[in-house]
Design an enzyme around this catalytic site. Structure first.
Site, PDB file in Angstrom:
ATOM      1  CG  ASP A  19      -1.889  -1.187   1.354  1.00 24.01           C
ATOM      2  OD1 ASP A  19      -2.094  -1.920   0.286  1.00 24.01           O
ATOM      3  OD2 ASP A  19      -2.209  -1.447   2.453  1.00 24.01           O
ATOM      4  NE  ARG A  45      -6.399  -2.530   5.236  1.00 28.17           N
ATOM      5  CZ  ARG A  45      -5.672  -3.322   5.818  1.00 28.17           C
ATOM      6  NH1 ARG A  45      -4.425  -3.050   6.216  1.00 28.17           N
ATOM      7  NH2 ARG A  45      -6.315  -4.412   6.034  1.00 28.17           N
ATOM      8  CD  GLU A  85      -8.199  -2.635  -1.060  1.00 29.79           C
ATOM      9  OE1 GLU A  85      -8.834  -3.659  -1.422  1.00 29.79           O
ATOM     10  OE2 GLU A  85      -7.209  -2.499  -0.364  1.00 29.79           O
TER      11      GLU A  85
HETATM   12  O1  F6P Z   1      -2.420  -3.708   3.397  1.00 28.70           O
HETATM   13  C1  F6P Z   1      -2.339  -5.027   2.193  1.00 28.70           C
HETATM   14  C2  F6P Z   1      -3.639  -5.132   1.775  1.00 28.70           C
HETATM   15  O2  F6P Z   1      -3.255  -6.053   0.304  1.00 28.70           O
HETATM   16  C3  F6P Z   1      -4.636  -4.288   1.147  1.00 28.70           C
HETATM   17  O3  F6P Z   1      -4.272  -3.462   0.194  1.00 28.70           O
HETATM   18  C4  F6P Z   1      -5.788  -4.788   1.225  1.00 28.70           C
HETATM   19  O4  F6P Z   1      -6.884  -3.898   1.652  1.00 28.70           O
HETATM   20  C5  F6P Z   1      -5.511  -5.771   2.387  1.00 28.70           C
HETATM   21  O5  F6P Z   1      -4.273  -6.054   2.726  1.00 28.70           O
HETATM   22  C6  F6P Z   1      -6.181  -7.185   2.113  1.00 28.70           C
HETATM   23  O6  F6P Z   1      -6.143  -7.926   3.344  1.00 28.70           O
HETATM   24  P1  F6P Z   1      -6.384  -9.461   3.373  1.00 28.70           P
HETATM   25  O7  F6P Z   1      -5.252 -10.143   2.871  1.00 28.70           O
HETATM   26  O8  F6P Z   1      -6.548  -9.816   4.936  1.00 28.70           O
HETATM   27  O9  F6P Z   1      -7.596  -9.890   2.563  1.00 28.70           O
END
Ligand code: F6P
Length: 348
Positions: A133, A177, A228
């Site tokens: 991120d 994020r 997102e």
């Molecule tokens: O922080 C890294 C990230 O890939 C974000 O970009 C995303 O919102 C989140 O983690 C997704 O998390 P998970 O792997 O728990 O679905």
């Protein structure tokens, strides 16, 4: 050469979402530590491994061949010791019982937030900033981000050719994020026609006007990149579920589909949506992330040797520095508006 008994022990853990470049950091920590006569203990699955004492010795053989590998050889989790009954006490007790002189925590704002608090409570901790991120302060860039934007850029390039063949609008949802770094940089690199980021609320009418104007001047297709975490001016943030994780985060995702439907309804152009998801996080790190991870790993270990705890490694300009961990996690680094203004030149 000092004997085994004279050896000091350093722990290393990876926490939060995995990211390309973690293994290069682990490898660098181990290689440098061994030169400095330290034994390295890999704490499995982030803070969870320190609560449960799940640890393995890391030696030269353990890190051989891991430089190009994605993910993390010691596993990760989103466990927050501050949210578990007795979690912090267990971490402190097990830190001692494992005989650790220091711990290197490799993670993003959550993992390093815990590390900063533990440091304040007396543990010898240093940090290394990871996250696709790129939202950590005090460092120009986190490792993993370069790989993510290269994956996203390649996807946008591929979507161009299919969009063009079918006269379509392609909406591409990327991760990041609450920061739009992946969207803005992959969008610029991929020549997106509109880039939507969490930092700027989405005006759907403005987006559709841009797309219509583009089509009126003869273009038969458009690429819209959306982060997102981007939010419509009117309406709530689109989430996958309401449940919060141990660090209070919602699971984002879905804005691409919401937007795709709105664009098709308002413009009449056929629209398709691609959600890149975890593809951005998986696989081999780019050369940049391998080098940055290696530099961070060596620096983290140098901080341990110097007993300069409470610091996080950082890239500032072309130099690797040490910054107070607390400062790095106290404020989310969002997209700077100068970069957004450059991206805007190419909208529509
Ligand atoms: O922080 C890294 C990230 O890939 C974000 O970009 C995303 O919102 C989140 O983690 C997704 O998390 P998970 O792997 O728990 O679905």
């Amino acid at each position: 050469m000092k004997g085994e008994s004279a050896m000091k022990k350093v722990g290393v853990l990876t926490g939060g979402g995995d990211c390309p470049g973690l293994n290069p950091v682990i490898r660098a920590v181990v290689r440098y530590a061994i030169k400095e006569n330290y034994e390295v203990v890999g704490i499995k699955n982030g803070w969870k491994g320190l609560i449960e004492i799940n640890a393995v010795k890391l030696d030269l053989a353990s890190v051989s061949g891991i430089l190009p590998k994605g993910g993390t050889i010691i596993g990760t989790s989103r466990t927050n010791p501050y949210k578990l009954d007795g979690g912090v006490d267990k971490v402190k007790k097990n830190f001692k019982s494992l005989g650790l002189e220091a711990l290197i925590a490799i993670g993003g704002e959550d993992t390093l937030g815990v590390a900063a608090k533990l440091y304040k409570e007396g543990l010898n901790v240093v940090g290394a900033p990871k996250t696709i991120d790129n939202d950590l302060s005090c460092t120009d860039v986190t490792f993993g981000f370069d790989t993510a934007i290269n994956v996203a850029t390649e996807a946008i390039d591929r979507l161009h050719t299919t969009a063009e063949s079918h006269n379509r609008i392609m909406v591409v949802e990327v991760m990041g994020r609450h920061a739009g770094w992946i969207a803005i940089e992959s969008g610029i690199a991929g020549g997106a026609d509109v880039i939507l980021i969490p930092e700027i609320p989405i005006d759907i009418n403005e987006v559709c006007e841009l797309l219509k104007k583009r089509h009126e001047r003869g273009k038969s297709f458009s690429i819209v990149v959306v982060a997102e975490g981007a939010q419509l001016k009117e309406g709530d943030m689109v989430k996958q579920e309401e449940k919060l994780d141990a660090f209070g985060h919602v699971r984002l995702g879905g804005i691409g589909h919401t937007l795709g439907e709105m664009i098709e309804a308002k413009t009449g152009y056929e629209t398709r949506v691609t959600v890149l998801g975890h593809i951005q996080r998986g696989g081999t790190p780019t050369a940049f992330d391998r080098v940055l991870g290696t530099r961070f790993g060596v620096k983290a270990m140098q901080l341990v040797v110097a007993k300069d705890y409470g610091k996080m490694t950082a890239l500032q300009g072309i130099a690797i520095k040490a910054v107070p961990m607390e400062q790095a996690v106290c404020k989310l680094k969002t997209v700077d508006m100068e970069l957004y203004d450059i991206a805007k030149v190419f909208f529509g």
